[in-house]
Structure formats: structure tokens, C-alpha cells
Design an enzyme around this catalytic site. Structure first.
Site, mmCIF file in Angstrom:
data_model
loop_
_atom_site.group_PDB
_atom_site.id
_atom_site.type_symbol
_atom_site.label_atom_id
_atom_site.label_comp_id
_atom_site.label_asym_id
_atom_site.label_seq_id
_atom_site.Cartn_x
_atom_site.Cartn_y
_atom_site.Cartn_z
ATOM 1 N N ARG A 147 5.751 -6.811 -9.642
ATOM 2 C CA ARG A 147 6.814 -7.951 -9.769
ATOM 3 C C ARG A 147 6.599 -9.735 -10.685
ATOM 4 O O ARG A 147 5.636 -9.593 -9.446
ATOM 5 C CB ARG A 147 8.291 -7.757 -9.235
ATOM 6 C CG ARG A 147 8.959 -6.439 -9.336
ATOM 7 C CD ARG A 147 10.019 -6.414 -10.434
ATOM 8 N NE ARG A 147 10.846 -5.107 -10.345
ATOM 9 C CZ ARG A 147 9.936 -3.800 -11.484
ATOM 10 N NH1 ARG A 147 8.859 -3.698 -11.851
ATOM 11 N NH2 ARG A 147 10.499 -3.183 -11.155
ATOM 12 N N GLU A 160 11.335 -11.892 -16.756
ATOM 13 C CA GLU A 160 11.123 -11.531 -18.697
ATOM 14 C C GLU A 160 12.115 -11.814 -19.334
ATOM 15 O O GLU A 160 13.076 -11.435 -18.846
ATOM 16 C CB GLU A 160 10.561 -10.322 -17.767
ATOM 17 C CG GLU A 160 9.140 -9.780 -17.346
ATOM 18 C CD GLU A 160 9.141 -8.656 -16.874
ATOM 19 O OE1 GLU A 160 9.871 -7.594 -17.440
ATOM 20 O OE2 GLU A 160 7.441 -8.380 -16.144
ATOM 21 N N ARG A 198 3.528 -4.482 5.294
ATOM 22 C CA ARG A 198 4.315 -5.072 6.922
ATOM 23 C C ARG A 198 3.951 -3.689 7.753
ATOM 24 O O ARG A 198 3.026 -4.963 8.455
ATOM 25 C CB ARG A 198 5.538 -4.951 7.126
ATOM 26 C CG ARG A 198 6.352 -6.038 6.477
ATOM 27 C CD ARG A 198 8.196 -6.266 6.776
ATOM 28 N NE ARG A 198 8.138 -4.923 5.849
ATOM 29 C CZ ARG A 198 9.770 -4.816 6.066
ATOM 30 N NH1 ARG A 198 10.240 -5.090 6.655
ATOM 31 N NH2 ARG A 198 9.549 -3.749 5.123
ATOM 32 N N THR A 228 0.520 -5.773 -10.975
ATOM 33 C CA THR A 228 1.641 -5.168 -11.804
ATOM 34 C C THR A 228 3.276 -4.762 -11.342
ATOM 35 O O THR A 228 3.586 -3.706 -11.694
ATOM 36 C CB THR A 228 0.433 -3.532 -12.147
ATOM 37 O OG1 THR A 228 0.460 -3.739 -10.286
ATOM 38 C CG2 THR A 228 -0.530 -4.398 -13.054
ATOM 39 N N GLY A 232 3.064 -1.202 -17.430
ATOM 40 C CA GLY A 232 2.896 -0.476 -15.789
ATOM 41 C C GLY A 232 2.854 0.812 -16.555
ATOM 42 O O GLY A 232 2.277 2.271 -16.084
ATOM 43 N N PHE A 237 0.539 -1.355 -0.069
ATOM 44 C CA PHE A 237 -0.020 -0.197 0.142
ATOM 45 C C PHE A 237 1.246 0.618 0.489
ATOM 46 O O PHE A 237 1.093 2.551 1.002
ATOM 47 C CB PHE A 237 -1.260 -0.192 1.325
ATOM 48 C CG PHE A 237 -2.270 0.552 1.018
ATOM 49 C CD1 PHE A 237 -2.967 0.282 0.116
ATOM 50 C CD2 PHE A 237 -2.168 1.722 1.970
ATOM 51 C CE1 PHE A 237 -4.538 0.933 -0.610
ATOM 52 C CE2 PHE A 237 -4.201 2.396 1.586
ATOM 53 C CZ PHE A 237 -4.867 2.096 0.473
ATOM 54 N N GLY A 238 1.968 1.360 -1.021
ATOM 55 C CA GLY A 238 3.012 2.288 -1.215
ATOM 56 C C GLY A 238 1.791 3.315 -2.346
ATOM 57 O O GLY A 238 0.804 3.545 -2.113
ATOM 58 N N ARG A 239 2.302 4.012 -2.439
ATOM 59 C CA ARG A 239 2.374 5.234 -3.809
ATOM 60 C C ARG A 239 0.886 4.224 -4.841
ATOM 61 O O ARG A 239 -0.002 5.064 -5.181
ATOM 62 C CB ARG A 239 3.208 6.204 -4.628
ATOM 63 C CG ARG A 239 3.770 7.201 -2.998
ATOM 64 C CD ARG A 239 5.088 7.542 -4.495
ATOM 65 N NE ARG A 239 5.972 6.315 -4.647
ATOM 66 C CZ ARG A 239 7.124 6.502 -3.878
ATOM 67 N NH1 ARG A 239 7.392 7.322 -2.908
ATOM 68 N NH2 ARG A 239 7.640 5.353 -3.978
ATOM 69 N N ILE A 240 1.806 3.189 -5.295
ATOM 70 C CA ILE A 240 1.126 2.782 -6.080
ATOM 71 C C ILE A 240 -0.516 2.114 -5.725
ATOM 72 O O ILE A 240 -1.817 2.059 -6.417
ATOM 73 C CB ILE A 240 1.672 1.619 -7.244
ATOM 74 C CG1 ILE A 240 2.984 2.242 -8.375
ATOM 75 C CG2 ILE A 240 0.822 0.949 -8.174
ATOM 76 C CD1 ILE A 240 3.694 1.572 -8.848
ATOM 77 N N HIS A 292 4.955 -5.813 -19.603
ATOM 78 C CA HIS A 292 5.413 -4.800 -18.860
ATOM 79 C C HIS A 292 5.032 -3.875 -19.548
ATOM 80 O O HIS A 292 6.147 -2.314 -19.399
ATOM 81 C CB HIS A 292 6.842 -5.478 -18.094
ATOM 82 C CG HIS A 292 6.777 -4.681 -17.603
ATOM 83 N ND1 HIS A 292 8.309 -5.986 -15.892
ATOM 84 C CD2 HIS A 292 6.695 -3.779 -16.536
ATOM 85 C CE1 HIS A 292 7.649 -4.727 -15.197
ATOM 86 N NE2 HIS A 292 7.697 -3.352 -15.785
HETATM 87 C C1 GLV Z 1 8.831 -0.708 -13.762
HETATM 88 O O1 GLV Z 1 8.690 -1.741 -13.760
HETATM 89 C C2 GLV Z 1 8.910 0.068 -12.606
HETATM 90 O O2 GLV Z 1 9.479 -0.729 -11.617
HETATM 91 O O3 GLV Z 1 9.305 1.142 -13.210
#
Ligand code: GLV
Length: 305
Positions: free
Chosen positions: A222, A251, A161, A220, A271, A138-141, A269
């Protein structure tokens, strides 16, 4: 970034990732490296670069870099946070819609000439509105994915965590859940955590079995955060409903079973792949390099060496 930097510095570049051995053989003369997530910046590479002051990763994730080795050598490592948050949350959402409404399946059907007219039972998916969205990381993204959930009137649970502050929780109307609760209660799970030793293969057979049979799994972040073989098995056996993936453990290789499953949406990939976002990432990476090479603190360091 090449244009921005070449006004002041001598810049060379490679069109494709070189791999560890070739990188190590070539890094000796460089003061800075602008790297992508496909460049393994290992101890061996860093040791072969006596002049190196900065590794500017063109990504927010930096699991391709040996941070410990960089720290020991006093090398700055920088990434590109913030500028790609919304684009990445959009791709998570695109995958969620794709899976829930079976959009890629429908598209494949139309292109294959198999659409023979409207049918009440054709390609039935799932509603999104009012469902429970579980966010792992639950960070920025992750928070940006949560914000979109509010538009669908979803209940938002999250796990990482440590809980975020009450005010962030209240702002997003999100509730902290244990990992087990997240698995059991979520209709949809979105992975938005960094890849670390703690998160590697965090989603495997046991975890898929705990999820609802109707669950949709989106990653989205890793690819190594889930176990691809276990996921392929869970999708094939109907243990969960479907999965949407933008990332893979090895990948560009993808577990062959995943590519054969109709209930798995696969993206290459993408994103951060918008013109606006990639421009901003490039400028940020270039700025970080310039700041370090002119003796200043970079804008977005991963740590202070
Ligand atoms: C892409 O996967 C990033 O980490 O920016």
C-alpha cells in the site's frame, strides 16, 4: 462474480467506485456488497445499510473497510488471500528487475530513438545475484518474494512485529532482523505488509537515510506505507538508488515529482492483475457472499463477528 451470483441473487453493479457519499446513499437495500480497494466502506456507509450481512472485498488488503464498525454491526468482512500471492510476488520481482537493470529507462530510450548502438557504459545497473534482500512484512506475499530470492542466491532478511516459526525461516532460509538492521543491511527492500496505523508512513526521510546509497526500494503493498514526498526527495538526491512502486497513497494520484524521476518505476497497481488470479479472486469473493447469505461461515473471513 456477477455471473456466479446472479444465478441466485439480484445483482447490480457500478463500473466505477462511487465514493463514500454516493455509496452511503445507495446501500440501503443490499444484503451484501462486493467491494474493491477503491470503495471506502466507512462507518457512515455501514450505518446506512440496515440489511447488510457481508462485505466481500475483492482484494487481500482491507484497509478501505472500517473493521470496528463492521464488527459492531455483526457484518462479515471477507478478503481474497492466497489466490493472489504468487502474482503479487511476481510484480514485486518485476519491479526489482526493472530498477536493478534499468529496464524501463532502456525501453524509453529505444522508443525515443535514442539508442545509437552498444556502449560499455550505457545504462549500467546492479547485479541481483548474491545480494541481500530485505522484506518488510513476512506474510504469504513476503514469503513468496523471499522464495524467489533463493533463485538468485540472495540472503533474505525480514522484519515484522513477530518472527515467523523456525521451520518457516529454515524452509525459506530467511533471518529475522530488527527494522534498523533491515534498513542498514539490505541491498533491496520489498514492502509486503498490510497498511495499519503502525505501518503508515513507516518509510520516511530518516529510514531512506539509513539505507545503503545503492538500495532499491520496492512497494507492492500500500502506498501509504512510505512517505511519497520523502521518497521522491531520496531518489532525486541519490540517497537511495531507485524505487519500484505499484501502489500510491492517494491512488490514482501520484506525487508529481515521482513521475519525473528516471530512477523510479511506476506501475498502475497491477499486483494481482492476471486473468487466472482475477478469476480466482472473483470466485472466492462470490463464494464468500453466497456462504454468508445462506447462513454459513465464509471461506476467508477477516474476523469472526
Ligand atoms: C491489492 O492491492 C489487494 O490488496 O489485493
Amino acid at each position: 462474480p456477477i455471473c456466479a451470483l446472479s444465478r441466485r441473487y439480484h445483482v447490480t453493479w457500478n463500473k466505477k467506485p462511487l465514493g463514500e457519499t454516493r455509496l452511503a446513499a445507495r446501500v440501503r437495500p443490499y444484503h451484501a456488497l462486493l467491494t474493491t480497494l477503491a470503495d471506502p466502506i466507512t462507518r457512515k456507509v455501514l450505518q446506512a445499510a440496515p440489511l447488510l450481512q457481508c462485505v466481500a472485498n475483492f482484494a487481500v488488503g482491507y484497509n478501505n473497510i472500517d473493521l470496528q464498525a463492521a464488527k459492531e454491526k455483526g457484518i462479515w468482512v471477507t478478503n481474497t488471500p492466497e489466490v493472489l500471492t504468487e502474482a503479487t510476488a511476481d510484480i514485486a520481482w518485476a519491479l526489482l528487475l526493472s530498477c536493478a537493470r534499468r529496464i524501463p529507462e532502456g525501453e524509453r530510450m529505444v522508443r525515443a530513438g535514442k539508442f545509437k548502438g552498444w556502449h560499455p557504459l550505457m545504462l549500467l545497473g546492479q547485479d541481483l545475484t548474491g545480494k541481500t534482500l530485505g522484506i518488510y512484512g513476512f506474510g504469504r506475499i513476503g514469503q513468496s518474494v523471499a522464495r524467489r530470492g533463493r533463485g538468485w542466491n540472495m540472503k533474505v532478511l525480514y522484519h515484522q512485529r513477530h518472527p515467523v516459526s523456525r521451520s518457516v525461516e529454515q524452509g525459506l532460509q530467511a533471518r529475522y532482523a530488527s527494522f534498523q538492521q533491515l534498513l542498514q543491511r539490505s541491498d533491496f527492500i520489498s514492502v509486503n505488509a498490510p497498511l495499519t496505523t503502525q505501518t503508515r508512513h513507516r518509510f520516511g526521510t530518516r529510514e531512506f537515510l539509513k539505507m545503503k546509497r545503492s538500495a532499491i526500494f520496492i512497494n507492492t503493498a500500500r502506498g501509504a506505507i512510505h512517505d511519497e514526498k520523502a521518497l521522491a526527495h531520496a531518489l532525486q538526491k541519490g540517497i537511495i538508488h531507485s524505487a519500484g512502486l505499484d501502489v500510491y497513497e492517494f491512488e490514482p494520484r501520484i506525487h508529481p515529482q515521482l513521475t519525473r524521476l528516471e530512477n523510479c518505476t511506476l506501475l498502475p497497481h497491477l499486483g494481482s492483475a492476471t486473468v487466472e488470479t482475477r478469476d480466482q479472486m472473483a470466485l472466492l469473493a462470490a463464494e464468500n457472499i453466497h456462504l454468508v447469505l445462506s447462513g454459513r461461515k465464509p471461506k476467508t473471513p477477516v474476523f469472526i463477528p
